[in-house]
Design an enzyme around this catalytic site. Structure first.
Site, PDB file in Angstrom:
ATOM      1  N   HIS A 154       0.861  -1.187   0.000  1.00  0.00           N
ATOM      2  CA  HIS A 154       0.000   0.000   0.000  1.00  0.00           C
ATOM      3  C   HIS A 154       0.893   1.231   0.000  1.00  0.00           C
ATOM      4  O   HIS A 154       1.711   1.411   0.907  1.00  0.00           O
ATOM      5  CB  HIS A 154      -0.929   0.018   1.217  1.00  0.00           C
ATOM      6  CG  HIS A 154      -1.879   1.170   1.206  1.00  0.00           C
ATOM      7  ND1 HIS A 154      -3.122   1.110   0.594  1.00  0.00           N
ATOM      8  CD2 HIS A 154      -1.773   2.424   1.713  1.00  0.00           C
ATOM      9  CE1 HIS A 154      -3.739   2.268   0.736  1.00  0.00           C
ATOM     10  NE2 HIS A 154      -2.934   3.085   1.410  1.00  0.00           N
ATOM     11  N   CYS A 155       0.737   2.067  -1.014  1.00  0.00           N
ATOM     12  CA  CYS A 155       1.621   3.224  -1.177  1.00  0.00           C
ATOM     13  C   CYS A 155       0.895   4.492  -0.738  1.00  0.00           C
ATOM     14  O   CYS A 155      -0.099   4.886  -1.362  1.00  0.00           O
ATOM     15  CB  CYS A 155       2.068   3.354  -2.631  1.00  0.00           C
ATOM     16  SG  CYS A 155       3.175   4.752  -2.923  1.00  0.00           S
TER      17      CYS A 155
END
Length: 372
Positions: A154-155
């Site tokens: 998850h960025c």
């Protein structure tokens, strides 16, 4: 319920702060380069240089913004309905209190699914939050609160989960942002030196040019390391999660279990048609549910439709998915768009004690294990 809902909304709002910050920096860099550098600093002293700079700058700018936009707003792919428990199975699973009994329910439900990875203890991977049996390489993202196919990470800088549906866009976003910053740093450098040594008069453009070089150089260093790491992952067909924790197959953990050779690994993400590789359009192979593996062995018991194994059996004894139904789909899964799968050759014959899939540069040969 109300405070929880409000807290969730606040978290979603705050999660956009990194994206807004990047957007503001990009907008400022556009103004600083086009207006302050090309118009006010270069001006009419070098029209040819000004035109060349503006053309290449806008090409890199458009590709960077395009790939960044696709990475942010492409919804993560989720498991299909076939991986959800039927109503009766879900009721039976929730009614059971013993983990062994729950695993029996999951084994029966997963008997017709193409699953090759297990938990560390050899159990079926199941998400209690989403109430789905996890396909291979699928993981639950706590930030997105969903199971994501081939989840990488998850960025926060894109406020999205990077996975099967947008991993190519993420790689291109890193590539074009690196090109964008390198181009700015290279072309601004001479004017940075001139302003720094007072060879140009002090104007309002001086601050923008000096700061533009520092920002571009700083982002170059940080993006280069991240981009290099993800190129390494693509070449070995691993996700960030798999790089830190090797996937567990019925034969044990194998960090290279999904690696098919460099060329095929790259094609898994970018597709077969190289002309589409530089464009942020979806060309990845497969459907995100089934992936070719190096270690594939049949299970005559499960293929014959027998009951799932007892929970007391070891991970090496538990069955894989029914290859009689999914083997062809696994090794030559349908592609998105107009892609075609890489050729595979399936042969059978008297097997050795352990069946392995040998991977070469152009083909995959699978020896099937037969039991009487």
């Amino acid at each position: 319920m109300a405070p929880t809902h409000v807290l969730r909304c606040c978290q979603r709002g705050l999660s956009w702060i990194p994206v807004i910050f990047i957007a503001l920096v990009v907008c400022w860099s556009y103004y600083a380069y086009v207006v302050e550098l090309c118009i006010f600093t270069i001006g009419y002293s070098s029209i040819g240089e000004q035109i060349v700079y503006l053309i290449f700058f806008h090409v890199s700018f458009v590709m960077f913004v395009w790939s960044y936009w696709k990475t942010i707003f492409t919804k993560p792919a989720n498991p299909s309905k076939e991986f959800c428990l039927a109503k009766a199975e879900k009721e039976c699973y929730e009614k059971e209190e013993r983990p062994e009994a729950q695993q029996e329910v999951l084994w029966r439900a997963a008997s017709s699914l193409p699953l090759y990875t297990r938990t560390g203890s050899g159990a079926i991977r199941y998400c209690d939050r989403c109430q789905v049996i996890k396909p291979d390489r699928c993981h639950h993202c706590s930030a997105c609160d969903m199971c994501v196919l081939k989840m990488d990470h998850h960025c926060p800088w894109v406020n999205n989960c990077v996975g099967f549906s947008n991993y190519k866009y993420f790689i291109l976003f890193l590539a074009y942002s690196l090109v964008y910053c390198l181009f700015i740093a290279a072309t601004v450098l001479q004017y940075f030196i001139k302003f720094w040594t007072n060879n140009l008069p002090d104007t309002h453009a001086k601050f923008h040019v000096l700061f533009l070089f520092f920002v571009a150089a700083m982002f170059c260093i940080s993006i280069l390391s991240l981009f290099s790491y993800h190129l390494w992952l693509v070449g070995r067909n691993r996700s960030t999660i798999e790089a830190f924790r090797a996937p567990v197959f019925r034969t044990g953990s194998d960090k290279n279990g999904f690696s098919l050779g460099f060329r095929k690994n790259v094609a898994q993400v970018f597709g077969d048609q190289k002309k589409y590789w530089p464009l942020p359009v979806f060309t990845s192979q497969g459907d995100g549910l089934i992936f070719p593996t190096r270690l594939v062995s049949p299970d005559p018991e499960q293929a014959g439709g027998s009951q799932p194994p007892e929970p007391s059996k070891s991970a090496a004894e538990v069955p894989a998915s029914p290859l009689s139904e999914v083997q062809d789909h696994l090794l030559s899964s349908p592609l998105h768009g107009n892609q075609t799968a890489a050729p595979h050759t399936l042969t059978s014959g008297p097997p050795p004690p352990h069946t392995l899939t040998s991977v070469g540069p152009d083909s995959i040969t699978v020896s099937l294990e037969s039991e009487s």
